[in-house]
Write a protein that holds these residues in place. Structure first.
Motif, PDB file in Angstrom:
ATOM      1  N   PRO A   1     -32.238  -6.524 -67.750  1.00 65.20           N
ATOM      2  CA  PRO A   1     -31.116  -7.471 -67.877  1.00 65.20           C
ATOM      3  C   PRO A   1     -30.756  -8.136 -66.551  1.00 65.20           C
TER       4      PRO A   1
ATOM      5  N   ASP B   1     -33.284 -10.896 -66.203  1.00 65.14           N
ATOM      6  CA  ASP B   1     -33.029 -12.026 -67.090  1.00 65.14           C
ATOM      7  C   ASP B   1     -31.839 -12.853 -66.620  1.00 65.14           C
TER       8      ASP B   1
ATOM      9  N   TYR C   1     -38.755 -16.874 -75.695  1.00 64.81           N
ATOM     10  CA  TYR C   1     -37.943 -16.534 -74.520  1.00 64.81           C
ATOM     11  C   TYR C   1     -37.260 -17.772 -73.949  1.00 64.81           C
TER      12      TYR C   1
ATOM     13  N   GLN D   1     -34.430 -18.786 -76.138  1.00 59.01           N
ATOM     14  CA  GLN D   1     -33.315 -17.875 -75.930  1.00 59.01           C
ATOM     15  C   GLN D   1     -32.569 -18.206 -74.640  1.00 59.01           C
TER      16      GLN D   1
ATOM     17  N   GLN E   1     -23.657 -12.948 -69.800  1.00 63.61           N
ATOM     18  CA  GLN E   1     -25.078 -13.153 -70.092  1.00 63.61           C
ATOM     19  C   GLN E   1     -25.849 -11.835 -69.974  1.00 63.61           C
TER      20      GLN E   1
ATOM     21  N   PHE F   1     -27.855  -9.865 -73.005  1.00 60.49           N
ATOM     22  CA  PHE F   1     -29.258  -9.444 -72.953  1.00 60.49           C
ATOM     23  C   PHE F   1     -29.385  -7.938 -73.148  1.00 60.49           C
TER      24      PHE F   1
END
Length: 441
Positions: A51, A54, A265, A268, A282, A286
């Motif tokens: 996470p 990401d 991805y 997303q 965010q 995730f």
């Protein structure tokens, strides 16, 4: 069941309970448990960092993601050749710990850098971290499965790989839960240092598992071979993967999987960046997706995967994920929303981890030992990231031409159809090769 299996006591009761879940023999239990601890530590480490990666990818700018994927592909090239040299030169009891400790040292360096960086420096460190984690996660997981396909036979793989993968899912759940609950309260440095410690636990478990291999080896005369360097060429992983029709199709399977994953991805990332202005929100989103994915995956792995592979066979088990992807992109083409992307991601990733990934590992149990490490390592890492690269720049090019999220989903559908045909051929080929190997044994 033998008399030993019927003996009273906690161990006997535990074994009988386990036998109700999967088809396991008593002599396989120690290896099964060390596999669980090993992959639990590896995946906990990764999902603590995922996470964070990401969120840093989104913070670095969604439009910059194709360049981050390009950097990842270059990173794969830079890491693959030294790793191939280690595999050629050292026994696995040495090259596995060396590789994991190299990555653990990197994690510590990132933790220190992020702790002392200013906001502008954090953006650039985050982009480098995104690339590094994208290299890291494929390597550490690939090494785990390289060891497993070296230890277990094709028949054992069908029975046990799904259950072994459940250890990965439990690790992913724990790692996701840690980050989801602590991301807003502690600095990334703390989370990263915890991830580094978990890799050392993986090194310990890998050492114990490797020592059990003689009792699992299909060819007793070859006992001790695993403690000798594999030898061969540093480039054998590349050349074998390109010359063998079977390995070419394994590569194609992973390439098409990666392309479709990257399309999803990017969709997303775009939707999440528009839906959540706060970086902490965010990261939490995730992590929540990861938690839901791995909870569903665990239920399937514990109770269904082994039965599905044994009942349906490798071909149909491999075909499940491409078929799901066709349906998912069809739905996304009609409704490219946050809810649709979340549901598709959860179902697709759970299907990958619970069914496609364990089945894909069975494919390597029928190839020569050198290919289990070198060709498998090349396919799992470089070919996978090549698919990412093709998907990333393909999405960027289509967006440059004005394609919407729905239109991107429509483009992905024929790719998934080709992937489905490849999966059917590959599964049938593996089953024929396994029958030949079994007859030879």
């Amino acid at each position: 069941m033998s008399d030993n299996d019927k003996r009273p006591g906690i161990a006997g009761a535990g074994y009988r309970l386990l036998c109700r879940v999967i088809d396991v023999r008593r002599e396989e239990l120690p290896a099964l448990l060390w596999c669980w601890l090993y992959i639990f530590a590896v995946l906990s480490s990764y999902y603590i960092m995922r996470p964070i990666r990401d969120e840093m990818g989104v913070a670095g700018g969604v439009n910059n993601l194709p360049w981050l994927f390009t950097g990842t592909l270059i990173g794969m090239v830079l890491v693959n050749l030294p790793f191939a040299w280690l595999v050629r030169t050292l026994p696995r009891s040495r090259f596995i710990p060396l590789t994991y400790r190299f990555f653990a040292a990197n994690i510590v360096l990132f933790a220190i850098a992020l702790h002392f960086a200013d906001p502008e420096q954090t953006i650039w460190i985050g982009r480098i971290f995104f690339i590094w984690v994208s290299v890291y996660n494929l390597f550490v997981v690939s090494i785990f499965w390289q060891l497993n396909v070296d230890l277990f036979s094709p028949e054992q793989g069908k029975r046990l790989f799904g259950f072994i993968a459940a250890g990965a899912t439990i690790g992913a759940i724990v790692g996701s839960a840690v980050t989801a609950s602590l991301a807003r309260h502690v600095a990334p440095m703390v989370l990263l240092l915890g991830a580094a410690v978990l890799l050392e636990l993986a090194v310990f478990a890998a050492g114990r598992l490797s020592r059990l291999s003689p009792s699992l080896h299909r060819h007793p005369a070859a006992d001790g071979a695993e403690e000798r360097p594999i030898g061969g060429s540093v480039l054998a992983g590349i050349t074998h993967a390109l010359r063998s029709p079977y390995l070419v199709n394994v590569s194609l399977f992973l390439l098409l999987f990666a392309i479709t994953s990257t399309v999803l991805y990017f969709q997303q990332a775009g939707i999440v960046s528009q839906s959540f202005p706060d970086r902490g929100m965010q990261t939490a989103f995730f992590a929540t997706i990861d938690l839901l994915v791995n909870t569903l995956t665990l239920v399937i792995q514990l109770f269904l995967t082994g039965r599905i592979v044994l009942w349906a066979g490798v071909a149909l088990a491999l075909s499940f994920l491409p078929a799901l992807t066709i349906a998912g992109f069809g739905a996304l083409a009609m409704a490219p929303t946050l809810g649709a992307i979340a549901v598709f991601q959860i179902l697709r990733r759970a299907g990958d981890y619970a069914i496609a990934r364990p089945t894909r590992e069975v494919l390597f149990t029928v190839v020569p030992r050198e290919d289990r490490y070198k060709a498998k390592g090349f396919i799992d890492t470089f070919v996978y990231r090549l698919g990412d690269q093709l998907g990333a720049w393909g999405v960027a090019g289509l967006r440059g031409l004005g394609a919407t999220a729905a239109e991107l989903a429509l483009v992905a559908i024929p790719i998934a159809v080709l992937w489905l045909l490849n999966a059917l051929w590959l599964g049938r080929r593996q089953e024929r090769m396994a029958d030949t190997t079994g007859a030879a044994d």
